[in-house]
Design an enzyme around this catalytic site. Sequence first.
Site, PDB file in Angstrom:
ATOM      1  CB  CYS A   1      -0.846   0.032   1.345  1.00 13.74           C
ATOM      2  SG  CYS A   1      -1.848   1.608   1.237  1.00 13.74           S
TER       3      CYS A   1
ATOM      4  CB  CYS B   1      -2.198   4.475   4.157  1.00 11.16           C
ATOM      5  SG  CYS B   1      -3.703   3.928   3.302  1.00 11.16           S
ATOM      6  CB  SER B   2      -0.265   0.795   6.644  1.00  9.79           C
ATOM      7  OG  SER B   2      -1.259   1.338   7.370  1.00  9.79           O
ATOM      8  CB  CYS B   3      -4.556  -0.968   2.483  1.00  8.54           C
ATOM      9  SG  CYS B   3      -5.153   0.670   2.508  1.00  8.54           S
TER      10      CYS B   3
END
Lengths: 223, 223
Positions: free
Chosen positions: A128, A131-133
Amino acid sequence: MDNYGGSLLDNGAGAAHCLGMPHDDPDHPHELLPPDPALRVKALETILTKKGLVDPAALDEIIDIYENKIGPRNGAHVVAKAWNDPAFMAALLEDATPVVADLGYYGRQGEHMVAVENTDAVHNMVVCTLCSCYPWPLLGIPPTWYKSDAYRARAVREPRAVLADFDVTLPDETAVRVWDSTAEVRYLVIPQRPDGTEGLSVDELMALVTRDSMIGTGLARTP
Amino acid sequence: MTRVHDMGGRFGDGPVTPEPEGEVFHEDWHKRALAITLAAAAHGKWNIDISRHARERLAPKDYARFSYYEKWMAGLADLLVDTGLVSRAELAGAAPDVSSDTSRTLRAEGVAPMLAAGGPADRPSDVPQQFQPGDAVVTRRISANRLVDGGHTRLPVYAAGACGCVLRVHGTHILPDSSAHRLGEAAEPLYAVVFPASELWAQPEHPKDEIVLDLWQSYLVPA
């Protein structure tokens, strides 16, 4: 990661930042908190608890669930089952969300699941960049490296160099397909089943399925 | 132009550091930061797009120096003040007033059901599906929110103005560019679009490599 409030969403008086206005706004109330991160968190927890907006028992429960109950063994179960059951694998690749939900792996950050299968021809890898999906119900909370600037920046541009950081080298004939999780769809990599695992049970196979192999930065272990 | 979080393809971040599977949290305050963020969201004052944007609009110098959960805490603190859940004075250390509405405060028994319910992002939409798998598409040349200057968007800069091919149709999903600014859910078709690495990078690692992004229909035009 937060739920959509849907029609329940309060439109928030004073949400000036969120409304349609220019966004080069230097106002950052977080600067009022102590700079030390541990003290910051403590201060926020104390304020919210005293206001009655957060219940410390609920915080303990959230932590217990993500430390002890929801983690990459869920994903390993799905992968091992897929290795051992062609019909399950086919259903998983066709529409993963209801298939993993049947095993109890639906929930926050796993509402729209897609499973992608590694083969000799293609190696899938998930990132991702924005962000940090990450598919929480199947893999839990992402590891630090997944959330790092280095991984987010490099995985899309030089996946093979990133794989080398994980001591993984792919054959030249294998294509790398990197999935950048830019929406609410979450991807689970089905690693290749290692040779010499014919006849192993789902439980035995699960031990070969690492977290990294389901992100695509690793391969499944050999027995 | 997007913001500091949009780092896909950036150079200079150094190696990715793998870590063992068993370590979910590395500091006690990390756990509390995660839990406070999830618990505070239960009040329904913001959605996932608003909370992502709160982190993205941190000052670039803060975004770069903050560790992962420090970004979460800073974004949360800003949101708490924006939405009126907490006052500036309270963040600065004044004795907190008990909130007038604690009806939605998350309790321990509510945690598991909340996590299991998730927050699906698919919604019915009147926007007709314009593309089918196999169609060639081009992304907007400029990655930017069209509704709010400097606002939230999920088209990374590295994939702007690029020609790809529709791989999958994910149905119709909430448009983050609208939802992040409380302008409505504005659901529209969402696609997985595949790009050859050579379309995105001057020096692709391998001629067969590909990158897939999930992109909303309004990010795309026919090729």
